[in-house]
Design an enzyme around this catalytic site. Structure first.
Site, PDB file in Angstrom:
ATOM      1  N   LYS A 192     -12.231  19.836   8.038  1.00  0.00           N
ATOM      2  CA  LYS A 192     -13.616  19.296   7.096  1.00  0.00           C
ATOM      3  C   LYS A 192     -14.639  20.136   7.181  1.00  0.00           C
ATOM      4  O   LYS A 192     -15.416  20.311   6.357  1.00  0.00           O
ATOM      5  CB  LYS A 192     -13.904  17.935   7.817  1.00  0.00           C
ATOM      6  CG  LYS A 192     -13.355  16.816   7.493  1.00  0.00           C
ATOM      7  CD  LYS A 192     -14.026  15.271   7.962  1.00  0.00           C
ATOM      8  CE  LYS A 192     -12.830  14.410   7.517  1.00  0.00           C
ATOM      9  NZ  LYS A 192     -13.450  13.100   7.925  1.00  0.00           N
ATOM     10  N   ASP A 225     -17.446  10.282   3.253  1.00  0.00           N
ATOM     11  CA  ASP A 225     -17.328   9.691   4.528  1.00  0.00           C
ATOM     12  C   ASP A 225     -18.714   8.879   4.308  1.00  0.00           C
ATOM     13  O   ASP A 225     -18.956   7.836   4.894  1.00  0.00           O
ATOM     14  CB  ASP A 225     -17.302  10.757   5.732  1.00  0.00           C
ATOM     15  CG  ASP A 225     -16.005  10.913   6.092  1.00  0.00           C
ATOM     16  OD1 ASP A 225     -14.876  10.301   5.504  1.00  0.00           O
ATOM     17  OD2 ASP A 225     -15.684  11.924   6.617  1.00  0.00           O
TER      18      ASP A 225
HETATM   19  P1  NAP Z   1     -14.803  14.533  16.191  1.00  0.00           P
HETATM   20  O1  NAP Z   1     -15.589  15.374  15.199  1.00  0.00           O
HETATM   21  O2  NAP Z   1     -13.337  14.877  17.097  1.00  0.00           O
HETATM   22  O3  NAP Z   1     -15.604  13.643  17.257  1.00  0.00           O
HETATM   23  C1  NAP Z   1     -15.312  12.867  18.217  1.00  0.00           C
HETATM   24  C2  NAP Z   1     -16.727  12.346  18.861  1.00  0.00           C
HETATM   25  O4  NAP Z   1     -15.828  11.333  19.872  1.00  0.00           O
HETATM   26  C3  NAP Z   1     -17.364  13.506  19.881  1.00  0.00           C
HETATM   27  O5  NAP Z   1     -18.650  12.843  19.741  1.00  0.00           O
HETATM   28  C4  NAP Z   1     -16.835  13.072  21.156  1.00  0.00           C
HETATM   29  O6  NAP Z   1     -17.477  13.382  22.170  1.00  0.00           O
HETATM   30  C5  NAP Z   1     -16.181  11.547  21.056  1.00  0.00           C
HETATM   31  N1  NAP Z   1     -15.345  11.264  22.027  1.00  0.00           N
HETATM   32  C6  NAP Z   1     -13.890  11.823  22.056  1.00  0.00           C
HETATM   33  N2  NAP Z   1     -13.166  11.350  22.928  1.00  0.00           N
HETATM   34  C7  NAP Z   1     -14.128  10.519  23.628  1.00  0.00           C
HETATM   35  C8  NAP Z   1     -13.834   9.551  24.974  1.00  0.00           C
HETATM   36  N3  NAP Z   1     -12.804   9.447  25.487  1.00  0.00           N
HETATM   37  N4  NAP Z   1     -14.890   8.909  25.240  1.00  0.00           N
HETATM   38  C9  NAP Z   1     -16.168   8.894  24.848  1.00  0.00           C
HETATM   39  N5  NAP Z   1     -16.238   9.899  23.645  1.00  0.00           N
HETATM   40  C10 NAP Z   1     -15.370  10.432  23.019  1.00  0.00           C
HETATM   41  O7  NAP Z   1     -14.081  13.190  15.181  1.00  0.00           O
HETATM   42  P2  NAP Z   1     -14.601  12.616  13.953  1.00  0.00           P
HETATM   43  O8  NAP Z   1     -14.002  13.030  12.796  1.00  0.00           O
HETATM   44  O9  NAP Z   1     -15.924  12.511  14.041  1.00  0.00           O
HETATM   45  O10 NAP Z   1     -13.936  10.969  14.196  1.00  0.00           O
HETATM   46  C11 NAP Z   1     -14.456   9.989  15.183  1.00  0.00           C
HETATM   47  C12 NAP Z   1     -13.377   8.787  14.793  1.00  0.00           C
HETATM   48  O11 NAP Z   1     -13.883   8.169  13.616  1.00  0.00           O
HETATM   49  C13 NAP Z   1     -11.964   9.224  14.802  1.00  0.00           C
HETATM   50  O12 NAP Z   1     -11.379   9.164  15.813  1.00  0.00           O
HETATM   51  C14 NAP Z   1     -11.764   7.868  13.812  1.00  0.00           C
HETATM   52  O13 NAP Z   1     -11.131   6.838  14.683  1.00  0.00           O
HETATM   53  C15 NAP Z   1     -12.726   7.705  13.018  1.00  0.00           C
HETATM   54  N6  NAP Z   1     -12.773   7.767  11.601  1.00  0.00           N
HETATM   55  C16 NAP Z   1     -12.573   6.681  10.599  1.00  0.00           C
HETATM   56  C17 NAP Z   1     -12.623   6.778   9.465  1.00  0.00           C
HETATM   57  C18 NAP Z   1     -12.585   5.653   8.495  1.00  0.00           C
HETATM   58  O14 NAP Z   1     -12.251   5.816   7.498  1.00  0.00           O
HETATM   59  N7  NAP Z   1     -12.553   4.609   9.118  1.00  0.00           N
HETATM   60  C19 NAP Z   1     -12.615   8.161   8.955  1.00  0.00           C
HETATM   61  C20 NAP Z   1     -12.530   9.161   9.727  1.00  0.00           C
HETATM   62  C21 NAP Z   1     -12.766   9.050  11.448  1.00  0.00           C
HETATM   63  P3  NAP Z   1     -17.623  14.950  22.912  1.00  0.00           P
HETATM   64  O15 NAP Z   1     -18.566  15.596  21.889  1.00  0.00           O
HETATM   65  O16 NAP Z   1     -18.057  14.798  24.196  1.00  0.00           O
HETATM   66  O17 NAP Z   1     -16.262  15.519  22.812  1.00  0.00           O
END
Ligand code: NAP
Length: 540
Positions: free
Chosen positions: A309, A346
């Site tokens: 992304k 998004d």
């Molecule tokens: P990302 O860039 O990898 O960010 C993940 C975030 O979650 C980071 O802030 C990370 O914290 C935190 N995190 C990861 N594991 C954790 C844990 N075990 N406990 C607490 N915090 C944790 O991912 P992203 O692209 O933002 O996506 C996040 C989530 O959004 C995805 O996993 C997905 O479930 C959801 N999503 C949904 C849609 C939809 O259409 N509904 C679309 C895209 C994503 P740190 O900074 O400490 O690593």
């Protein structure tokens, strides 16, 4: 080449063959016939893999009976030897004898590997091809390379169809396969595809590059080659029967992407709105590979997912202001002159479900997470006038994002003391097993909980929220809304949101049922053994 009098392809005209052939396997004739019966109703083109049978010759009378009962079926007999990736342990002479018997049993087509064809005497091969339609096959289970060289070797032998199957180790291998098909299909009856998870492009688009047909599994779990897609998915999701030169190609690109529900959702939308386009899952192991493939296919639009992304932004010719501000793009449009334009849907995917429920101006919204989606949420909601709070496992990242988006950083310890209108989970916590929650019960001081996790449909967080009588917005809504915007950007038509939501809900239900069945199976105690202890007693 064969003379026109014996040309099988001229007897069964190429356009009469269905586009998908379904390989059918079975450990005995009865199982194979039962499976063939269940497929033939929906797809009359089958490949019966005689090499899977312990005694293929003995099974032929029963298979003959099956063919007589199903005059609508076109069946290929294949008895691939172990050295060529099959299961037949006999000699090439035994393979030939079996294929001749298969011809007598009524199979209109037989498949023989190039290696077997090479070992046969010219009159033996001619004897076979005079009796039955002949497919000469070449399989490469490791890579896609030297396709022309292999084909030069194959085309020395007369055949009705030449089947070239390689393995895609990257997306560009599909391009190589399709160029190969385009170069040879005017002169020869070709069948070509790439195996492997990355070969889906060639499995769907190969038919428009000149492959007379392709292969689809009888059902999930009955694949005879890596990356094979169930035939009903090729037909119903990818609409392979409608793929033609004008079909536009879209896809979801990321690593991994195999579990993405976007192909189900976007293909349903394209079908509903009668758009001549297909949407594929593109497992890109590098951005370079993806960009080369986008150029060569050519692909008209992409949904970009992890981990590209942010990285894709540098490859864009231009992008909308939000994409630039957030520094992440999830939607790409490729214009006719090949330039790439980026958008971020998004943001709309998060904002739209909230706007349907409350006024965002002045609303107090807590975002948990500071990753890509949290970024989109923070900028998008600030732009709508919301008061945005950010908290994250790694607080420094939330502080940085809060500074950039003009939001407020909140320490985890302060959440329970604060009230919000909305809490958004933008972390993966709760994904998959549904047993974890990013927040504790006492921290849910809010009216709405928007969990962006959508697999499973019901997470521990949403269950906790419902138990407290809070309003729940499921992650599915974001998924559908961001996809709907992509559809609108690409096609200029309003997205069929209800249909998109319906197919994704159904797919999630199927997935949950499957996972439950697997868990139940795994939890079942092993059957008690009734065998006597070999034990010491016998040694006495
Ligand atoms: P990302 O860039 O990898 O960010 C993940 C975030 O979650 C980071 O802030 C990370 O914290 C935190 N995190 C990861 N594991 C954790 C844990 N075990 N406990 C607490 N915090 C944790 O991912 P992203 O692209 O933002 O996506 C996040 C989530 O959004 C995805 O996993 C997905 O479930 C959801 N999503 C949904 C849609 C939809 O259409 N509904 C679309 C895209 C994503 P740190 O900074 O400490 O690593």
């Amino acid at each position: 080449m064969r003379s026109s009098t014996t040309n099988y392809a001229s007897r069964i005209h190429r356009f009469r063959l269905p586009r998908v052939c379904v390989p059918v396997v079975g450990s005995d004739a009865a199982t194979m016939i039962e499976r063939a019966e269940s497929v033939v109703r929906d797809n009359p083109f089958l490949e019966l893999r005689l090499d899977y049978l312990p005694q293929p010759a003995a099974a032929l009378p029963k298979l003959k009976n099956f063919l007589e009962m199903h005059p609508e079926a076109t069946a290929i007999a294949t008895c691939r030897r172990v050295v060529n990736g099959g299961k037949f342990k006999g000699s090439i002479a035994a393979e030939l004898a079996l294929l001749l018997k298969a011809a007598d049993a009524g199979f209109p087509l037989v498949d023989i590997e190039l290696q077997s064809a090479k070992s046969l005497k010219a009159d033996q091969l001619r004897g076979l091809s005079d009796r039955v339609g002949l497919i000469i096959s070449y399989h490469d289970f490791r890579a896609t390379k030297k396709l022309e060289e292999q084909f030069a070797e194959m085309s020395k032998y007369p055949a009705d169809f030449y089947k070239v199957v390689s393995t895609a180790t990257n997306l560009s291998d599909n391009v190589a396969m399709m160029k190969f098909l385009e170069a040879n299909s005017a002169k020869h009856e070709m069948v070509g595809l790439c195996m492997g998870e990355q070969g889906i492009i060639s499995r769907v688009l190969g038919v428009r590059a000149g492959s007379i047909f392709t292969f689809g599994a009888a059902k999930s779990g009955e694949e005879t080659a890596p990356g094979q897609v169930p035939f009903n998915e090729l037909r119903d999701i990818y609409r392979i029967d409608n793929v033609d030169a004008a079909t536009q190609v879209y896809g979801v690109a990321g690593d991994p992407v195999e579990h993405s529900l976007s192909p189900i959702m976007m293909n349903a939308a394209l079908r509903r709105e009668s758009v001549n386009a297909v949407y594929l899952s593109l497992h890109a192991k590098s951005l370079k590979d993806l960009l080369a493939c986008v150029r060569d296919i050519p692909i008209r639009g992409l949904s970009i997912t992890m981990p590209y992304k942010q990285a894709i932004v540098d490859a864009l010719e231009n992008s909308d202001p939000l994409t630039r501000q957030i520094g992440a793009c999830n939607t790409v449009v490729r214009s006719l002159d090949g330039k790439l334009y980026g958008f971020n849907t998004d943001v709309g995917g998060i904002v739209a479900p909230l706007e349907q429920r409350l006024h965002l101006a002045g609303a107090r919204i807590l975002i948990i997470g500071a990753g890509g989606v949290a970024r989109a949420a923070a900028f998008g909601l600030k732009a709508k006038g919301a008061e945005v709070f950010l908290t994250n496992r790694t607080p420094e990242k939330a502080q940085t994002l809060a500074r950039q988006a003009k939001a407020k950083h909140l320490k985890r310890a302060d959440i329970a003391k604060t009230t919000f209108d909305v809490i958004i989970n933008a972390t993966p916590v709760g994904m998959g097993n549904g047993k974890q929650s990013p927040l504790e019960d006492k921290e849910l001081n809010t009216k709405y909980v928007f969990d962006l996790v959508y697999t499973p449909a019901e997470t521990k967080l949403t269950k906790m929220a419902r138990a407290r009588n809070l309003q729940v917005i499921p992650g599915l809504e974001m998924f559908v809304q961001q996809g709907a915007r992509q559809f609108e950007i690409w096609t200029g038509k309003p997205a069929p949101i209800a249909e998109m939501g319906y197919v994704v809900t159904k797919a999630l239900e199927r997935r949950a049922a499957q996972e439950e069945a697997e868990e139940t199976k795994a939890a079942k105690p092993a059957p008690k053994t009734t065998a006597r202890k070999p034990a010491k007693a016998s040694r006495k």
